[in-house]
Design a protein around this motif. Structure first.
Motif, PDB file in Angstrom:
ATOM      1  N   ILE A  17       0.835  -1.201   0.000  1.00  9.10           N
ATOM      2  CA  ILE A  17       0.000   0.000   0.000  1.00  9.10           C
ATOM      3  C   ILE A  17       0.869   1.249   0.000  1.00  9.10           C
ATOM      4  CG2 ILE A  17      -1.594   1.368   1.433  1.00  9.10           C
ATOM      5  CD1 ILE A  17      -2.958  -1.334   2.176  1.00  9.10           C
ATOM      6  N   PHE A  18       1.914   1.261   0.796  1.00  4.24           N
ATOM      7  CA  PHE A  18       2.810   2.429   0.835  1.00  4.24           C
ATOM      8  C   PHE A  18       3.546   2.607  -0.487  1.00  4.24           C
ATOM      9  CE2 PHE A  18       2.587   1.759   5.550  1.00  4.24           C
ATOM     10  CZ  PHE A  18       1.857   2.907   5.803  1.00  4.24           C
ATOM     11  N   ALA A  19       3.922   1.519  -1.143  1.00  2.83           N
ATOM     12  CA  ALA A  19       4.565   1.633  -2.456  1.00  2.83           C
ATOM     13  C   ALA A  19       3.594   2.270  -3.449  1.00  2.83           C
ATOM     14  CB  ALA A  19       5.018   0.259  -2.945  1.00  2.83           C
ATOM     15  N   HIS A  20       2.338   1.863  -3.393  1.00  2.00           N
ATOM     16  CA  HIS A  20       1.317   2.458  -4.263  1.00  2.00           C
ATOM     17  C   HIS A  20       1.175   3.953  -3.958  1.00  2.00           C
ATOM     18  CE1 HIS A  20      -2.294   2.598  -6.744  1.00  2.00           C
ATOM     19  NE2 HIS A  20      -2.854   3.290  -5.772  1.00  2.00           N
ATOM     20  N   ALA A  21       1.161   4.312  -2.680  1.00  2.00           N
ATOM     21  CA  ALA A  21       1.033   5.713  -2.281  1.00  2.00           C
ATOM     22  C   ALA A  21       2.225   6.542  -2.769  1.00  2.00           C
ATOM     23  CB  ALA A  21       0.908   5.812  -0.759  1.00  2.00           C
ATOM     24  N   ARG A  22       3.425   6.007  -2.623  1.00  2.24           N
ATOM     25  CA  ARG A  22       4.615   6.737  -3.092  1.00  2.24           C
ATOM     26  C   ARG A  22       4.556   6.964  -4.597  1.00  2.24           C
ATOM     27  NH1 ARG A  22       7.053   3.197   0.552  1.00  2.24           N
ATOM     28  NH2 ARG A  22       7.751   1.889  -1.161  1.00  2.24           N
ATOM     29  N   ASN A  30       4.570  15.192  -6.072  1.00  6.21           N
ATOM     30  CA  ASN A  30       5.103  15.175  -4.711  1.00  6.21           C
ATOM     31  C   ASN A  30       6.041  13.976  -4.542  1.00  6.21           C
ATOM     32  OD1 ASN A  30       5.527  15.622  -1.998  1.00  6.21           O
ATOM     33  ND2 ASN A  30       3.583  14.762  -1.356  1.00  6.21           N
ATOM     34  N   PRO A  31       7.188  13.983  -5.232  1.00  8.02           N
ATOM     35  CA  PRO A  31       8.063  12.816  -5.194  1.00  8.02           C
ATOM     36  C   PRO A  31       8.976  12.737  -3.971  1.00  8.02           C
ATOM     37  CG  PRO A  31       8.995  14.468  -6.614  1.00  8.02           C
ATOM     38  CD  PRO A  31       7.648  14.996  -6.174  1.00  8.02           C
ATOM     39  N   THR A  32       9.000  13.773  -3.120  1.00  8.78           N
ATOM     40  CA  THR A  32       9.988  13.792  -2.036  1.00  8.78           C
ATOM     41  C   THR A  32       9.415  13.621  -0.639  1.00  8.78           C
ATOM     42  OG1 THR A  32       9.880  16.199  -1.916  1.00  8.78           O
ATOM     43  CG2 THR A  32      11.553  15.228  -3.380  1.00  8.78           C
ATOM     44  N   PRO A  35      10.265   9.267   0.891  1.00  9.13           N
ATOM     45  CA  PRO A  35      11.362   8.666   0.126  1.00  9.13           C
ATOM     46  C   PRO A  35      11.075   7.196  -0.210  1.00  9.13           C
ATOM     47  CG  PRO A  35      12.181   9.839   2.054  1.00  9.13           C
ATOM     48  CD  PRO A  35      10.687   9.797   2.178  1.00  9.13           C
ATOM     49  N   ALA A  36      11.892   6.633  -1.057  1.00 12.21           N
ATOM     50  CA  ALA A  36      11.662   5.283  -1.597  1.00 12.21           C
ATOM     51  C   ALA A  36      11.473   4.207  -0.533  1.00 12.21           C
ATOM     52  CB  ALA A  36      12.808   4.898  -2.522  1.00 12.21           C
ATOM     53  N   THR A  37      12.034   4.364   0.620  1.00 12.78           N
ATOM     54  CA  THR A  37      11.907   3.333   1.651  1.00 12.78           C
ATOM     55  C   THR A  37      10.958   3.726   2.773  1.00 12.78           C
ATOM     56  OG1 THR A  37      13.814   4.220   2.826  1.00 12.78           O
ATOM     57  CG2 THR A  37      14.229   2.475   1.204  1.00 12.78           C
ATOM     58  N   TYR A  38      10.283   4.862   2.667  1.00 13.76           N
ATOM     59  CA  TYR A  38       9.404   5.325   3.735  1.00 13.76           C
ATOM     60  C   TYR A  38       8.010   4.739   3.575  1.00 13.76           C
ATOM     61  CZ  TYR A  38       7.097   8.285   7.100  1.00 13.76           C
ATOM     62  OH  TYR A  38       6.378   8.729   8.176  1.00 13.76           O
ATOM     63  N   PRO A  39       7.349   4.338   4.625  1.00 12.56           N
ATOM     64  CA  PRO A  39       7.814   4.383   6.001  1.00 12.56           C
ATOM     65  C   PRO A  39       8.694   3.206   6.402  1.00 12.56           C
ATOM     66  CG  PRO A  39       5.522   3.720   5.975  1.00 12.56           C
ATOM     67  CD  PRO A  39       5.930   3.993   4.547  1.00 12.56           C
ATOM     68  N   GLY A  40       8.711   2.179   5.645  1.00 11.67           N
ATOM     69  CA  GLY A  40       9.612   1.049   5.894  1.00 11.67           C
ATOM     70  C   GLY A  40       9.084   0.054   6.906  1.00 11.67           C
ATOM     71  N   THR A 127      -0.129  17.442   6.035  1.00 15.52           N
ATOM     72  CA  THR A 127      -0.018  17.337   4.578  1.00 15.52           C
ATOM     73  C   THR A 127       1.173  18.140   4.083  1.00 15.52           C
ATOM     74  OG1 THR A 127      -1.478  19.206   4.186  1.00 15.52           O
ATOM     75  CG2 THR A 127      -2.491  17.016   4.302  1.00 15.52           C
ATOM     76  N   CYS A 128       2.287  18.023   4.780  1.00 13.15           N
ATOM     77  CA  CYS A 128       3.438  18.825   4.388  1.00 13.15           C
ATOM     78  C   CYS A 128       4.032  18.306   3.086  1.00 13.15           C
ATOM     79  CB  CYS A 128       4.496  18.813   5.475  1.00 13.15           C
ATOM     80  SG  CYS A 128       5.322  17.229   5.682  1.00 13.15           S
ATOM     81  N   GLY A 129       4.797  19.162   2.454  1.00 17.23           N
ATOM     82  CA  GLY A 129       5.522  18.754   1.265  1.00 17.23           C
ATOM     83  C   GLY A 129       5.045  19.491   0.039  1.00 17.23           C
ATOM     84  N   PRO A 130       5.924  19.624  -0.933  1.00 19.85           N
ATOM     85  CA  PRO A 130       5.563  20.315  -2.163  1.00 19.85           C
ATOM     86  C   PRO A 130       4.676  19.458  -3.050  1.00 19.85           C
ATOM     87  CG  PRO A 130       7.757  19.379  -2.339  1.00 19.85           C
ATOM     88  CD  PRO A 130       7.288  19.129  -0.928  1.00 19.85           C
ATOM     89  N   GLY A 131       3.855  20.112  -3.836  1.00 15.08           N
ATOM     90  CA  GLY A 131       3.121  19.400  -4.870  1.00 15.08           C
ATOM     91  C   GLY A 131       1.900  18.652  -4.406  1.00 15.08           C
TER      92      GLY A 131
END
Length: 160
Positions: A17-22, A30-32, A35-40, A127-131
């Motif tokens: 589910i988190f991979a889908h969300a990323r 909002n690619p940042t 990160p690729a391993t979050y939340p892990g 909802t922090c973060g750009p984009g």
């Protein structure tokens, strides 16, 4: 649809589910934020063990997940250039994500959180973060038609 505490056996589905969300966040500008391993796996194992991670289950599988954390959130202990409007009790909703198969998943999750005894305006959804497409769609294009206290800031300028 049923919301229940996440169990250790849910971890593989939660990571999917988190991979889908990323991927969704990256596709919507909002690619940042995650990160690729979050939340892990390690963080989610901790959240499951603490009893703060929940699963929205439907069709005999996890469809969404979130962490509902009542009480003070250490991340927000010090806020710079501003502050909370009051010292009333609140709960934080973190890491809400969906598999993208169920329409209205966020509304179901938010309603569950609001039913925990705090007023809806005492729920913090970060909802922090750009984009971010808009306050009611981050991070997974959820639509929630309820009042929640949103902290929409870039934490790099407000928190250490």
């Amino acid at each position: 649809m049923n919301i229940r505490p996440a169990q250790p056996g849910d971890l593989p589905a939660l990571l999917e589910i988190f991979a889908h969300a990323r991927a969704f966040m990256a596709q919507t500008g909002n690619p940042t934020q995650w990160p690729a391993t979050y939340p892990g796996a390690e963080l989610m194992q901790q959240q499951i063990a603490r009893g703060v991670c929940y699963v929205l289950e439907g069709n005999a599988r996890p469809e969404a997940t979130f962490c509902y954390i009542p009480g003070p959130e250490p991340t927000y202990a010090e806020i710079y250039d501003g502050g909370w409007p009051d010292d009333a009790p609140y709960a934080t909703i973190h890491r809400m994500a969906s598999a993208g198969r169920v329409h209205g998943a966020a509304a179901i999750c938010f309603a569950w959180c609001a039913a925990r005894g705090l007023p809806a305006n005492a729920l913090l959804w970060e909802t922090c973060g750009p984009g971010i497409p808009d306050p009611y769609t981050a991070p997974m294009a959820f639509r929630a038609q309820m009042s929640v206290k949103l902290l929409q800031t870039h934490f790099t300028t407000l928190l250490h």
